[in-house]
Design a protein around this motif. Structure first.
Motif, PDB file in Angstrom:
ATOM      1  N   ILE A  58       4.078  -5.924 -24.852  1.00  0.00           N
ATOM      2  CA  ILE A  58       5.379  -5.513 -24.307  1.00  0.00           C
ATOM      3  C   ILE A  58       5.647  -6.239 -22.989  1.00  0.00           C
ATOM      4  O   ILE A  58       6.750  -6.744 -22.765  1.00  0.00           O
ATOM      5  CB  ILE A  58       5.430  -3.982 -24.136  1.00  0.00           C
ATOM      6  CG1 ILE A  58       5.483  -3.318 -25.513  1.00  0.00           C
ATOM      7  CG2 ILE A  58       6.639  -3.562 -23.303  1.00  0.00           C
ATOM      8  CD1 ILE A  58       5.350  -1.824 -25.493  1.00  0.00           C
ATOM      9  N   THR A  59       4.641  -6.321 -22.135  1.00  0.00           N
ATOM     10  CA  THR A  59       4.804  -7.043 -20.875  1.00  0.00           C
ATOM     11  C   THR A  59       5.118  -8.509 -21.129  1.00  0.00           C
ATOM     12  O   THR A  59       6.010  -9.085 -20.500  1.00  0.00           O
ATOM     13  CB  THR A  59       3.532  -6.919 -20.015  1.00  0.00           C
ATOM     14  OG1 THR A  59       3.273  -5.545 -19.778  1.00  0.00           O
ATOM     15  CG2 THR A  59       3.682  -7.655 -18.703  1.00  0.00           C
ATOM     16  N   GLY A  60       4.413  -9.122 -22.069  1.00  0.00           N
ATOM     17  CA  GLY A  60       4.673 -10.523 -22.406  1.00  0.00           C
ATOM     18  C   GLY A  60       6.084 -10.745 -22.927  1.00  0.00           C
ATOM     19  O   GLY A  60       6.750 -11.712 -22.557  1.00  0.00           O
ATOM     20  N   CYS A  61       6.558  -9.829 -23.771  1.00  0.00           N
ATOM     21  CA  CYS A  61       7.929  -9.936 -24.285  1.00  0.00           C
ATOM     22  C   CYS A  61       8.940  -9.823 -23.157  1.00  0.00           C
ATOM     23  O   CYS A  61       9.877 -10.629 -23.071  1.00  0.00           O
ATOM     24  CB  CYS A  61       8.203  -8.848 -25.317  1.00  0.00           C
ATOM     25  SG  CYS A  61       7.383  -9.097 -26.883  1.00  0.00           S
ATOM     26  N   LEU A  62       8.769  -8.850 -22.304  1.00  0.00           N
ATOM     27  CA  LEU A  62       9.729  -8.648 -21.216  1.00  0.00           C
ATOM     28  C   LEU A  62       9.725  -9.809 -20.226  1.00  0.00           C
ATOM     29  O   LEU A  62      10.789 -10.298 -19.832  1.00  0.00           O
ATOM     30  CB  LEU A  62       9.431  -7.333 -20.496  1.00  0.00           C
ATOM     31  CG  LEU A  62       9.723  -6.065 -21.279  1.00  0.00           C
ATOM     32  CD1 LEU A  62       9.289  -4.834 -20.498  1.00  0.00           C
ATOM     33  CD2 LEU A  62      11.191  -5.974 -21.636  1.00  0.00           C
ATOM     34  N   VAL A  63       8.552 -10.263 -19.837  1.00  0.00           N
ATOM     35  CA  VAL A  63       8.470 -11.376 -18.888  1.00  0.00           C
ATOM     36  C   VAL A  63       9.019 -12.653 -19.526  1.00  0.00           C
ATOM     37  O   VAL A  63       9.744 -13.417 -18.890  1.00  0.00           O
ATOM     38  CB  VAL A  63       7.021 -11.572 -18.380  1.00  0.00           C
ATOM     39  CG1 VAL A  63       6.875 -12.848 -17.599  1.00  0.00           C
ATOM     40  CG2 VAL A  63       6.611 -10.382 -17.519  1.00  0.00           C
ATOM     41  N   GLY A  64       8.723 -12.880 -20.802  1.00  0.00           N
ATOM     42  CA  GLY A  64       9.255 -14.043 -21.497  1.00  0.00           C
ATOM     43  C   GLY A  64      10.775 -14.013 -21.608  1.00  0.00           C
ATOM     44  O   GLY A  64      11.452 -15.020 -21.380  1.00  0.00           O
ATOM     45  N   LEU A  65      11.327 -12.845 -21.943  1.00  0.00           N
ATOM     46  CA  LEU A  65      12.786 -12.716 -22.032  1.00  0.00           C
ATOM     47  C   LEU A  65      13.446 -12.907 -20.674  1.00  0.00           C
ATOM     48  O   LEU A  65      14.474 -13.587 -20.569  1.00  0.00           O
ATOM     49  CB  LEU A  65      13.164 -11.351 -22.613  1.00  0.00           C
ATOM     50  CG  LEU A  65      12.925 -11.183 -24.102  1.00  0.00           C
ATOM     51  CD1 LEU A  65      13.170  -9.740 -24.511  1.00  0.00           C
ATOM     52  CD2 LEU A  65      13.802 -12.125 -24.900  1.00  0.00           C
TER      53      LEU A  65
ATOM     54  N   LEU B   9       1.569 -15.943 -20.962  1.00  0.00           N
ATOM     55  CA  LEU B   9       0.988 -16.917 -20.036  1.00  0.00           C
ATOM     56  C   LEU B   9       1.582 -16.773 -18.635  1.00  0.00           C
ATOM     57  O   LEU B   9       0.862 -16.811 -17.635  1.00  0.00           O
ATOM     58  CB  LEU B   9       1.205 -18.336 -20.564  1.00  0.00           C
ATOM     59  CG  LEU B   9       0.502 -19.452 -19.815  1.00  0.00           C
ATOM     60  CD1 LEU B   9      -1.005 -19.238 -19.797  1.00  0.00           C
ATOM     61  CD2 LEU B   9       0.834 -20.784 -20.457  1.00  0.00           C
ATOM     62  N   GLY B  10       2.903 -16.571 -18.569  1.00  0.00           N
ATOM     63  CA  GLY B  10       3.555 -16.370 -17.269  1.00  0.00           C
ATOM     64  C   GLY B  10       3.075 -15.111 -16.579  1.00  0.00           C
ATOM     65  O   GLY B  10       2.854 -15.102 -15.366  1.00  0.00           O
ATOM     66  N   ALA B  11       2.902 -14.041 -17.354  1.00  0.00           N
ATOM     67  CA  ALA B  11       2.421 -12.783 -16.774  1.00  0.00           C
ATOM     68  C   ALA B  11       0.996 -12.941 -16.255  1.00  0.00           C
ATOM     69  O   ALA B  11       0.669 -12.451 -15.170  1.00  0.00           O
ATOM     70  CB  ALA B  11       2.490 -11.668 -17.807  1.00  0.00           C
ATOM     71  N   ALA B  12       0.150 -13.632 -17.013  1.00  0.00           N
ATOM     72  CA  ALA B  12      -1.237 -13.807 -16.590  1.00  0.00           C
ATOM     73  C   ALA B  12      -1.332 -14.681 -15.342  1.00  0.00           C
ATOM     74  O   ALA B  12      -2.015 -14.324 -14.378  1.00  0.00           O
ATOM     75  CB  ALA B  12      -2.053 -14.416 -17.726  1.00  0.00           C
ATOM     76  N   LEU B  13      -0.629 -15.814 -15.345  1.00  0.00           N
ATOM     77  CA  LEU B  13      -0.684 -16.705 -14.184  1.00  0.00           C
ATOM     78  C   LEU B  13      -0.040 -16.072 -12.949  1.00  0.00           C
ATOM     79  O   LEU B  13      -0.546 -16.217 -11.840  1.00  0.00           O
ATOM     80  CB  LEU B  13      -0.016 -18.037 -14.508  1.00  0.00           C
ATOM     81  CG  LEU B  13      -0.732 -18.906 -15.542  1.00  0.00           C
ATOM     82  CD1 LEU B  13       0.100 -20.133 -15.875  1.00  0.00           C
ATOM     83  CD2 LEU B  13      -2.100 -19.286 -15.064  1.00  0.00           C
ATOM     84  N   GLY B  14       1.063 -15.369 -13.155  1.00  0.00           N
ATOM     85  CA  GLY B  14       1.704 -14.675 -12.037  1.00  0.00           C
ATOM     86  C   GLY B  14       0.818 -13.590 -11.461  1.00  0.00           C
ATOM     87  O   GLY B  14       0.783 -13.371 -10.242  1.00  0.00           O
TER      88      GLY B  14
ATOM     89  N   THR C 280       4.779  -9.008  -7.680  1.00  0.00           N
ATOM     90  CA  THR C 280       4.007  -9.451  -8.837  1.00  0.00           C
ATOM     91  C   THR C 280       4.929  -9.724 -10.012  1.00  0.00           C
ATOM     92  O   THR C 280       4.814 -10.756 -10.678  1.00  0.00           O
ATOM     93  CB  THR C 280       2.958  -8.389  -9.219  1.00  0.00           C
ATOM     94  OG1 THR C 280       2.079  -8.174  -8.120  1.00  0.00           O
ATOM     95  CG2 THR C 280       2.162  -8.815 -10.438  1.00  0.00           C
ATOM     96  N   LEU C 281       5.865  -8.828 -10.267  1.00  0.00           N
ATOM     97  CA  LEU C 281       6.828  -9.026 -11.355  1.00  0.00           C
ATOM     98  C   LEU C 281       7.675 -10.266 -11.111  1.00  0.00           C
ATOM     99  O   LEU C 281       7.893 -11.067 -12.026  1.00  0.00           O
ATOM    100  CB  LEU C 281       7.720  -7.793 -11.514  1.00  0.00           C
ATOM    101  CG  LEU C 281       8.796  -7.889 -12.606  1.00  0.00           C
ATOM    102  CD1 LEU C 281       8.155  -8.031 -13.971  1.00  0.00           C
ATOM    103  CD2 LEU C 281       9.710  -6.683 -12.545  1.00  0.00           C
TER     104      LEU C 281
ATOM    105  N   ALA D 185       8.967 -15.827 -12.434  1.00  0.00           N
ATOM    106  CA  ALA D 185       9.148 -17.192 -11.929  1.00  0.00           C
ATOM    107  C   ALA D 185       8.254 -18.175 -12.689  1.00  0.00           C
ATOM    108  O   ALA D 185       8.695 -19.260 -13.073  1.00  0.00           O
ATOM    109  CB  ALA D 185       8.851 -17.248 -10.434  1.00  0.00           C
ATOM    110  N   VAL D 186       7.010 -17.796 -12.930  1.00  0.00           N
ATOM    111  CA  VAL D 186       6.106 -18.661 -13.684  1.00  0.00           C
ATOM    112  C   VAL D 186       6.612 -18.817 -15.119  1.00  0.00           C
ATOM    113  O   VAL D 186       6.615 -19.927 -15.664  1.00  0.00           O
ATOM    114  CB  VAL D 186       4.656 -18.113 -13.652  1.00  0.00           C
ATOM    115  CG1 VAL D 186       3.761 -18.867 -14.603  1.00  0.00           C
ATOM    116  CG2 VAL D 186       4.104 -18.164 -12.245  1.00  0.00           C
TER     117      VAL D 186
END
Length: 87
Positions: A12-19, A44-49, A63-64, A69-70
């Protein structure tokens, strides 16, 4: 934390950050990348961020913002690579 709950929350976090990363890219720069690629970019963006935010001891909001941004930079990179092959 139970494993199924952890996996679902990561997806869910990956979907939201990707969107959010895709929404931050201007429409003229966007190339259709599909749902799976959006989730992968978001993960990937969530992990790197999160790594960057942990390094600077950021709060949840910063953090969000770092995660989005990543993901935005990753969407731009994927769009530029995908756009070159279609010309």
């Amino acid at each position: 934390m139970e494993t199924p709950t952890g996996i679902v929350s990561v997806l869910i976090t990956g979907c939201l950050v990707g969107l959010l990363g895709r929404l931050a890219v201007p429409a003229r720069r966007r190339v259709p990348i599909g749902c799976l690629m959006t989730v992968l970019i978001g993960l990937l963006g969530a992990a790197l961020g999160l790594v960057v935010a942990s390094g600077i001891d950021a709060g949840w909001f910063l953090t969000l913002l770092l995660q989005v941004a990543v993901a935005t930079v990753l969407v731009l990179l994927v769009s530029s690579v995908g756009g070159r092959g279609r010309r």
